[in-house]
Design a protein around this motif. Sequence first.
Motif, PDB file in Angstrom:
ATOM      1  N   ARG A 116      -7.023  -5.094   4.068  1.00  0.00           N
ATOM      2  CA  ARG A 116      -7.394  -4.510   2.779  1.00  0.00           C
ATOM      3  C   ARG A 116      -6.995  -3.044   2.704  1.00  0.00           C
ATOM      4  N   ALA A 117      -6.668  -2.605   1.492  1.00  0.00           N
ATOM      5  CA  ALA A 117      -6.341  -1.203   1.237  1.00  0.00           C
ATOM      6  C   ALA A 117      -7.099  -0.744  -0.001  1.00  0.00           C
ATOM      7  N   VAL A 118      -7.483   0.526  -0.010  1.00  0.00           N
ATOM      8  CA  VAL A 118      -8.226   1.112  -1.127  1.00  0.00           C
ATOM      9  C   VAL A 118      -7.254   1.855  -2.029  1.00  0.00           C
ATOM     10  N   LEU A 119      -7.388   1.681  -3.339  1.00  0.00           N
ATOM     11  CA  LEU A 119      -6.555   2.399  -4.300  1.00  0.00           C
ATOM     12  C   LEU A 119      -7.136   3.788  -4.550  1.00  0.00           C
ATOM     13  N   PHE A 120      -6.266   4.792  -4.555  1.00  0.00           N
ATOM     14  CA  PHE A 120      -6.713   6.162  -4.783  1.00  0.00           C
ATOM     15  C   PHE A 120      -7.069   6.369  -6.252  1.00  0.00           C
TER      16      PHE A 120
END
Length: 571
Positions: A116-120
Amino acid sequence: MKKNPFDRSMFESQAGNKDTTFMLVLVGAFLLICILYLIRSYLRSRRGGLDPDDVGDQDLAVGHRGILSDVVTLVAGRHHTREVALGRLVEFDPPSVNCTIVRAGDGREVNEDAGRAVLFHLDGEMFVQDRSFFITMPDGIKAEDRALFTGEGEVMNLWFLHERLPYTVNSEVVERVRFPVEMVRNLDPKVGVGYRLIPLTTVTKRDKRQAIRFAHKPGRGALRVYPQILFDVTVQKTDFRFPARGSIPPRITSLKGFPYRASQGADETDFSAERVVNAFKDAIRMNHTEDRRVYVNKPYMDERTNRRTLIELGYTEVLGLSAQEAGRTVHIKKPAQSVMVRRNRRDPHCLNEGDFIVLDYASRSPLDGQNEYFELVCQVIKGGIENITVRPRRNIRQEANLPVEVLDFSVNGFRFENSREFMSYVFGEEGPPATVDRQKEILEGVGFVFTFYPRLRFTRDTEAYRPDLPLKFSILGKIVRSEVEKEEETGDAGHLKAFGVRFMYNPAEYSVDDFCRDRWVMIRPFKENPYFKEVHKSLNGLIAHLESQSRDFLESRHPPEHVVPEKEVVA
């Protein structure tokens, strides 16, 4: 002096050439400006950092556009696709996404889960600049995976939920960027390093199954029902809840199920080996002779991954059913996979004395002729070349979850019919909410474990297309579609008629404390459940075989007419 009639035409021709030259110069200048603008945009996109002054002056929702941007958009259609994708991302505003690397930076086609990656977000809004958006380092990338993910040139499939419906978009990782300190203060998350991505495709909803749907109930599917492969299916609700938007966890490490009814044999305090063996043999005797068999599974600890899994050893025959005395042991033939590796005791498929095994079996009910499904935990107490002797270590556990009626199925989902029992099971004594929309919202957020029991019926002619399936397998699914039946008189929404399920998680680990699957791993995009993949391949081959037989039969019934050649007439 006589005028030359060609003087005027020559003059006009020279004037026309000057006009043409002037137009060509204008077109060339215009094209040169476009090329310089594209070069400028490319050089700006290759910067290693971001200028906070530029960020402060631009619209964060769509990004700054140059004077010739509209012209460039007409020339390059991908810019329009990028704008549409960014617009939908800003509209959906997912907090995080699941990432799958589909192409490495060197151009190799891969299919690796990146986590998973978090959107800025900047000042509370999704951070968009230069037709790009920004994410953190995917949490599934380890130190040894840096060769696969360099942060430049990779193509990733991003998957997220919006209003509990799955959406995907393919994006390219342009570069790794470092945010200025002044910008980090207003960023969420407050991380100084991220990755700049540009969308390659539009944001697409993935609630529909992108595969052939095989009918399971007559009249409820596009294709006819093929009785060679059908399923008995049960459902169990769990405490897992899907988020309304954003990413979902790649792994589920804690899952609690709520059975539909209390399981027989759950109380181990009154365990009796003689009684268990007697009940087991009585259940097996209820089947036809060819169905008096069990499916053998073996819990195995993989030392490399430090995970315990359930190895499937296959079907085997039960021996000694004609004996009157039950005793405390059961004799079965050694599964074929164990026979092949009997000389290698370290092979995980080998059955040694002291190993625990799990026997899955079915018994035909004398009342309605339907199958009832059971599970028995045993221990190998004596091994032989062809046969083994096992002793029960727990009471027999009967399937205790709610049966559902399957309408159709595909490689990545299925559809089942709603019932009063299902609604009461999910919503409990309080009953379902008054509105259909609220019912759909709750149902689409619950994680359900569906257990499939294949019913295979193949003849000698079609035996080659029999899929290699266990007696049962489980998948954690999510309701993504709800069919509403409207009232005929008023036309208002009446009640929920059927549900479409998407397969979301496969079982990953097995617990020997409770003898159940307790950990699950997400089914990544472009991946399928291995059992339904096998079913899909088998049915495709079976359909082609049956159509070929039908065509040959029709040709034999109606042979082509014999054509008599014409006689040659000689003058």
